[in-house]
Write an enzyme that holds these catalytic residues in place. Structure first.
Site, PDB file in Angstrom:
ATOM      1  N   ASP A 265      12.248 -38.778  -1.518  1.00 14.99           N
ATOM      2  CA  ASP A 265      11.621 -37.814  -0.603  1.00 14.99           C
ATOM      3  C   ASP A 265      11.326 -36.529  -1.379  1.00 14.99           C
ATOM      4  OD1 ASP A 265      10.844 -36.361   1.597  1.00 14.99           O
ATOM      5  OD2 ASP A 265      12.823 -36.297   2.547  1.00 14.99           O
ATOM      6  N   HIS A 344      12.696 -25.285   9.833  1.00 15.26           N
ATOM      7  CA  HIS A 344      13.445 -26.552   9.739  1.00 15.26           C
ATOM      8  C   HIS A 344      14.716 -26.300   8.951  1.00 15.26           C
ATOM      9  CE1 HIS A 344      11.942 -26.905   5.568  1.00 15.26           C
ATOM     10  NE2 HIS A 344      10.735 -26.626   6.041  1.00 15.26           N
ATOM     11  N   HIS A 355      15.754 -39.982   6.402  1.00 18.95           N
ATOM     12  CA  HIS A 355      16.735 -39.100   7.061  1.00 18.95           C
ATOM     13  C   HIS A 355      17.943 -39.991   7.271  1.00 18.95           C
ATOM     14  CE1 HIS A 355      13.221 -36.547   8.808  1.00 18.95           C
ATOM     15  NE2 HIS A 355      13.411 -36.340   7.534  1.00 18.95           N
ATOM     16  N   TYR A 382       6.025 -21.023   5.907  1.00 20.79           N
ATOM     17  CA  TYR A 382       4.744 -21.424   6.510  1.00 20.79           C
ATOM     18  C   TYR A 382       4.179 -20.232   7.278  1.00 20.79           C
ATOM     19  CZ  TYR A 382       7.435 -25.621   5.593  1.00 20.79           C
ATOM     20  OH  TYR A 382       8.226 -26.576   4.984  1.00 20.79           O
TER      21      TYR A 382
HETATM   22  N1  GLY Z   1       9.639 -36.351   4.453  1.00 18.99           N
HETATM   23  C1  GLY Z   1      10.274 -35.878   5.602  1.00 18.99           C
HETATM   24  C2  GLY Z   1      11.238 -34.853   5.271  1.00 18.99           C
HETATM   25  O1  GLY Z   1      11.143 -34.223   4.237  1.00 18.99           O
HETATM   26  O2  GLY Z   1      12.204 -34.652   5.956  1.00 18.99           O
HETATM   27 MN    MN Z   2       9.978 -34.826   2.607  1.00 25.26          MN
HETATM   28 MN    MN Z   3      13.090 -34.431   3.447  1.00 27.35          MN
END
Ligand code: GLY
Ligand code: MN
Ligand code: MN
Length: 432
Positions: A265, A344, A355, A382
């Site tokens: 990721d 986030h 996840h 952002y």
């Molecule tokens: N690719 C989804 C995240 O970074 O959580």
């Molecule tokens: Mn990601």
């Molecule tokens: Mn991620």
């Protein structure tokens, strides 16, 4: 097969005597008409069996030595002509199972496993029709065993807390595979940096990733790739990837392959024309500092919350330095003044699922990192178009920098370190 046996043994060691674990696999899913989505096995099921066919159930008994029983699809030459080989219940030894049954007789056979067990564990809400069959059999057995010396499970538990604690700590074998997934995804990000150009479409850049993934043996993405040029970078899970990339904008790409069932990721944000503007650079440096400082916290005796606090502190200070926030840092953090720009969390466990499973707390406290855990580190800033009090030059900039980090006995190991993230290195690789 040995790795799967070891995993089942670990699970059994956590199950009290006289318990039964029922693990459901995934079913095939229709995409449209009579076309199916590519099949992806349920991660818990795959973790314990390595079996990749749809419509299967594994039964693991606490008093066994790690063997299991499999319910699976029957052999069917005419279906196999179209869909490919099936193992069939009779060949269950191929996957280390002691006994195999047709999935068609699950509802008749399951009571033989349930009877005289004290408790069962399964994945709740995963497969309602199979869960129903189990529950109906328990209810039926309750009636038939009353006034006898047989009994039925009184306790029905979710298997999640037992199994996911095991999945959270990756073995050497798993780390090897994840390392490889990260290497492939890193190569794909480098390929994209070298091949992006103004007026290319987002989906064309996405194709560079898919090419590199598949060329290197990763047949799937771990999640839908996010390729967001300009303002699209401010939509956290943007994956339409349909717009043109414009000269002067950044593109944020969050893309990682799945290799042998394990995710990677990675996010990188880079200038479409190869050169960061002053405003882009100013924001990028804040996110980069947050990324680097947060990675330093991924070590024993620290918690994911320590990492989060570090991200919030650096991003808030950065927003103060840009004069986008004003005031006293402590008070700004307390009232989450950063939340319009960073909404986030800074990381999540990663493994078979992008996840990944595993709790973040234990007994009401944040849990500490332990060697073998893998977390992402992905701070971002952002500036959506409609934000008030943000200078115009920052609007529509969205930047995230994401790495995958292994907790070790010593320093954190960044599994994605081969993709450049220092600004000058990004510009230099884009020129090469
Ligand atoms: N690719 C989804 C995240 O970074 O959580
Ligand atoms: Mn990601
Ligand atoms: Mn991620």
């Amino acid at each position: 097969m040995k790795e799967y046996l070891e995993r089942r043994k670990k699970l059994i060691s956590k199950m009290p005597k006289n318990s039964l674990a029922i693990i459901f696999g995934s079913n095939s899913l229709i995409r449209n008409g009579d076309v199916e989505f590519p099949f992806r096995q349920n991660s818990d099921f795959f973790y314990l069996t390595g079996f990749e066919e749809p419509n299967a159930v594994a039964i693991i008994e606490s008093d066994d030595s790690g063997e299991f029983t499999i319910f699976c699809q029957d052999k069917d030459p005419s279906k196999e002509q179209w869909e490919g080989n099936r193992m069939g219940p009779k060949n269950c030894k191929n996957i280390g199972a002691k006994e195999g049954f047709s999935i068609e007789v699950f509802s008749e056979e399951i009571s033989n496993f349930l009877i005289n067990k004290e408790r069962i564990y399964y994945q709740k809400d995963l497969n309602n029709s199979l869960e129903d069959i189990v529950n109906k059999n328990i209810a039926m057995l309750k009636k038939t065993t009353s006034r006898s010396n047989n009994f039925v499970p009184e306790e029905i538990h979710s298997i999640d807390s037992l199994l996911h604690e095991i999945r959270l700590l990756k073995t050497k074998e798993e780390i090897k595979i994840i390392r490889k997934a990260c290497e492939i995804s890193s190569a794909a990000h480098i390929r994209a940096m070298k091949n992006v150009y103004p007026e290319m479409y987002e989906y064309q850049l996405e194709a560079e990733y898919v090419h590199e993934f598949m060329k290197n043996g990763a047949k799937a993405c771990a999640y839908p790739s996010i390729v967001g040029g300009g303002k699209n970078a401010c939509i956290l899970h943007y994956n339409e990837n349909k717009d043109q990339l414009l000269d002067g904008d950044l593109v944020l790409v969050d893309a990682g392959c799945e290799f042998k069932g394990y995710a990677s990721d990675i996010t990188r944000t880079f200038p479409i024309n190869g050169k960061f503007s002053k405003a882009q650079e100013a924001v990028y440096e804040i996110v980069l500092e947050a990324n680097k400082e947060c990675i330093k916290t991924v070590r024993k005796n620290f918690t994911p919350n320590d990492t989060e606090k570090k991200a919030v502190e650096i991003i808030t200070q950065g927003l103060l330095d840009l004069n986008i926030l004003n005031g006293e840092i402590k008070e700004l953090i307390e009232r989450k003044a950063y939340h319009d720009f960073y909404m986030h969390r800074v990381g999540h466990w990663m493994g078979m699922d992008v996840h990944d499973v595993g709790s973040y707390g234990l007994n009401g406290n944040w849990r500490k990192y332990l060697p073998g855990m893998i977390t992402t580190i992905e701070p971002g800033i952002y500036f959506k178009q409609d934000l008030k009090n943000v200078p115009k030059e920052f609007l529509n900039i969205g930047i995230r920098i994401e790495d995958d980090v292994l907790v070790t006995d010593g320093d954190p190991e960044v599994l994605t370190s081969s993709v450049p993230k220092d600004l000058k290195k990004v510009e230099s690789i884009m020129r090469s």
